[in-house]
Scaffold this motif. Structure first.
Motif, mmCIF file in Angstrom:
data_model
loop_
_atom_site.group_PDB
_atom_site.id
_atom_site.type_symbol
_atom_site.label_atom_id
_atom_site.label_comp_id
_atom_site.label_asym_id
_atom_site.label_seq_id
_atom_site.Cartn_x
_atom_site.Cartn_y
_atom_site.Cartn_z
ATOM 1 N N SER A 111 36.898 39.274 77.295
ATOM 2 C CA SER A 111 35.543 38.804 76.974
ATOM 3 C C SER A 111 35.085 37.753 77.978
ATOM 4 C CB SER A 111 35.496 38.225 75.567
ATOM 5 O OG SER A 111 35.806 39.208 74.621
ATOM 6 N N TYR A 112 35.965 36.812 78.312
ATOM 7 C CA TYR A 112 35.597 35.795 79.303
ATOM 8 C C TYR A 112 35.319 36.420 80.661
ATOM 9 C CZ TYR A 112 36.641 31.771 76.353
ATOM 10 O OH TYR A 112 36.629 30.838 75.375
ATOM 11 N N ALA A 113 36.111 37.427 81.027
ATOM 12 C CA ALA A 113 35.898 38.082 82.315
ATOM 13 C C ALA A 113 34.531 38.757 82.352
ATOM 14 C CB ALA A 113 37.007 39.090 82.583
ATOM 15 N N LEU A 114 34.113 39.334 81.232
ATOM 16 C CA LEU A 114 32.801 39.971 81.190
ATOM 17 C C LEU A 114 31.675 38.948 81.240
ATOM 18 C CD1 LEU A 114 33.453 42.728 78.508
ATOM 19 C CD2 LEU A 114 33.180 43.032 80.971
ATOM 20 N N ILE A 115 31.899 37.793 80.633
ATOM 21 C CA ILE A 115 30.873 36.749 80.627
ATOM 22 C C ILE A 115 30.766 36.086 81.999
ATOM 23 C CG2 ILE A 115 30.300 34.479 79.688
ATOM 24 C CD1 ILE A 115 31.485 35.445 77.039
ATOM 25 N N LEU A 116 31.875 35.972 82.695
ATOM 26 C CA LEU A 116 31.922 35.200 83.935
ATOM 27 C C LEU A 116 31.356 35.922 85.156
ATOM 28 C CD1 LEU A 116 35.305 33.310 83.665
ATOM 29 C CD2 LEU A 116 33.006 32.403 83.467
ATOM 30 N N LEU A 153 35.567 37.493 94.570
ATOM 31 C CA LEU A 153 35.933 36.080 94.621
ATOM 32 C C LEU A 153 36.054 35.486 93.215
ATOM 33 C CD1 LEU A 153 36.414 33.584 96.447
ATOM 34 C CD2 LEU A 153 33.968 33.139 96.254
ATOM 35 N N LEU A 154 35.111 35.786 92.344
ATOM 36 C CA LEU A 154 35.181 35.296 90.971
ATOM 37 C C LEU A 154 36.385 35.861 90.227
ATOM 38 C CD1 LEU A 154 31.414 35.385 89.958
ATOM 39 C CD2 LEU A 154 32.836 33.363 90.289
ATOM 40 N N SER A 155 36.714 37.118 90.486
ATOM 41 C CA SER A 155 37.895 37.723 89.860
ATOM 42 C C SER A 155 39.173 37.044 90.324
ATOM 43 C CB SER A 155 37.966 39.216 90.187
ATOM 44 O OG SER A 155 36.847 39.878 89.691
ATOM 45 N N ILE A 156 39.258 36.757 91.615
ATOM 46 C CA ILE A 156 40.447 36.073 92.149
ATOM 47 C C ILE A 156 40.564 34.675 91.557
ATOM 48 C CG2 ILE A 156 41.433 35.077 94.264
ATOM 49 C CD1 ILE A 156 40.335 37.559 95.740
ATOM 50 N N ILE A 157 39.461 33.954 91.487
ATOM 51 C CA ILE A 157 39.485 32.605 90.890
ATOM 52 C C ILE A 157 39.915 32.681 89.432
ATOM 53 C CG2 ILE A 157 38.011 30.674 90.172
ATOM 54 C CD1 ILE A 157 36.438 31.120 92.790
ATOM 55 N N PHE A 158 39.393 33.644 88.693
ATOM 56 C CA PHE A 158 39.748 33.807 87.286
ATOM 57 C C PHE A 158 41.238 34.117 87.136
ATOM 58 C CE2 PHE A 158 39.810 36.352 83.320
ATOM 59 C CZ PHE A 158 39.366 35.369 82.452
ATOM 60 N N LEU A 159 41.759 35.019 87.979
ATOM 61 C CA LEU A 159 43.186 35.344 87.921
ATOM 62 C C LEU A 159 44.052 34.156 88.317
ATOM 63 C CD1 LEU A 159 43.164 38.978 89.330
ATOM 64 C CD2 LEU A 159 43.612 38.255 86.982
ATOM 65 N N LEU A 160 43.589 33.364 89.283
ATOM 66 C CA LEU A 160 44.336 32.154 89.659
ATOM 67 C C LEU A 160 44.387 31.152 88.508
ATOM 68 C CD1 LEU A 160 43.210 31.537 93.345
ATOM 69 C CD2 LEU A 160 45.504 32.096 92.535
ATOM 70 N N ILE A 161 43.294 30.995 87.818
ATOM 71 C CA ILE A 161 43.267 30.078 86.673
ATOM 72 C C ILE A 161 44.238 30.552 85.597
ATOM 73 C CG2 ILE A 161 41.830 29.254 84.749
ATOM 74 C CD1 ILE A 161 39.491 29.166 86.758
ATOM 75 N N ILE A 162 44.253 31.854 85.342
ATOM 76 C CA ILE A 162 45.186 32.392 84.344
ATOM 77 C C ILE A 162 46.624 32.192 84.816
ATOM 78 C CG2 ILE A 162 46.023 34.533 83.277
ATOM 79 C CD1 ILE A 162 43.125 35.461 83.196
ATOM 80 N N GLY A 163 46.896 32.459 86.092
ATOM 81 C CA GLY A 163 48.251 32.285 86.631
ATOM 82 C C GLY A 163 48.708 30.842 86.590
ATOM 83 N N ILE A 164 47.852 29.927 86.985
ATOM 84 C CA ILE A 164 48.216 28.502 86.971
ATOM 85 C C ILE A 164 48.445 28.031 85.539
ATOM 86 C CG2 ILE A 164 47.309 26.178 87.408
ATOM 87 C CD1 ILE A 164 45.965 27.382 89.940
ATOM 88 N N ILE A 178 44.554 37.272 72.479
ATOM 89 C CA ILE A 178 44.534 36.661 73.805
ATOM 90 C C ILE A 178 43.983 37.653 74.833
ATOM 91 C CG2 ILE A 178 46.001 35.844 75.698
ATOM 92 C CD1 ILE A 178 47.729 34.489 73.541
ATOM 93 N N ALA A 179 44.447 38.894 74.773
ATOM 94 C CA ALA A 179 43.959 39.913 75.706
ATOM 95 C C ALA A 179 42.466 40.155 75.502
ATOM 96 C CB ALA A 179 44.743 41.208 75.518
ATOM 97 N N PHE A 180 42.030 40.209 74.262
ATOM 98 C CA PHE A 180 40.619 40.423 73.969
ATOM 99 C C PHE A 180 39.771 39.250 74.456
ATOM 100 C CE2 PHE A 180 36.942 40.341 71.079
ATOM 101 C CZ PHE A 180 36.438 41.609 71.335
ATOM 102 N N THR A 181 40.274 38.034 74.268
ATOM 103 C CA THR A 181 39.539 36.841 74.703
ATOM 104 C C THR A 181 39.432 36.783 76.221
ATOM 105 O OG1 THR A 181 40.305 35.661 72.746
ATOM 106 C CG2 THR A 181 39.494 34.326 74.571
ATOM 107 N N ILE A 182 40.520 37.081 76.911
ATOM 108 C CA ILE A 182 40.494 37.072 78.378
ATOM 109 C C ILE A 182 39.511 38.115 78.893
ATOM 110 C CG2 ILE A 182 41.865 37.621 80.436
ATOM 111 C CD1 ILE A 182 44.224 36.225 79.044
#
Length: 142
Positions: free
Chosen positions: A72-77, A114-125, A66-70
């Motif tokens: 990887s997605y952060a690097l792609i996004l 902004l993209l980092s905050i959106i990504f963290l919000l999606i993970i939190g939600i 899960i940590a590796f996937t998150i």
């Protein structure tokens, strides 16, 4: 038959290093090395799964994945912001527009935040939505 001969001719021309320029040789060499590196990385990642399952428990392996996937997605996004910034900076550097370059760097930095905050919000939600389902699991962490 004609297509087969054309294909054969293209392949022969591609790999006939004697007739190619130095730049073409370097490109071909780098392409072949890149194929081997990407292929080796794929094989090593595939072979790491049984090893990690033996070293980690199934639960810890799941956490690792899960940590590796998150990550990887952060690097792609990043949506190519760095590449776009590089291209626009080089264009404006040639025109000697330093103020425009500073503006581009600021915008790229703000978009990354902004993209980092959106990504963290999606993970939190997502965590909050599935938290009740996760608390019913009785899995020993360590």
């Amino acid at each position: 038959m004609l297509l087969k001969n054309k294909t054969k001719q293209i392949i022969q021309n591609l790999f006939s290093i004697k007739n190619q320029s130095n730049r073409s040789k370097v490109f071909l060499y780098n392409t072949i090395i890149n194929i081997f590196v990407k292929g080796g990385t794929f094989v090593l990642n595939f072979l790491m799964i049984p090893l990690l399952l033996k070293l980690l428990s199934k639960y810890n392996f799941g956490i690792w994945e899960i940590a590796f996937t998150i990550t990887s997605y952060a690097l792609i996004l990043n949506f190519g912001l760095g590449n776009s910034l590089r291209n626009l900076m080089s264009l404006n550097l040639v025109k000697n527009k330093i103020n425009k370059i500073n503006h581009l760097i600021s915008i790229t930095f703000l978009l990354s935040i902004l993209l980092s905050i959106i990504f963290l919000l999606i993970i939190g939600i997502t965590y909050l939505l599935f938290k009740s389902k996760l608390t019913h699991l009785s899995i020993e962490v360590f």
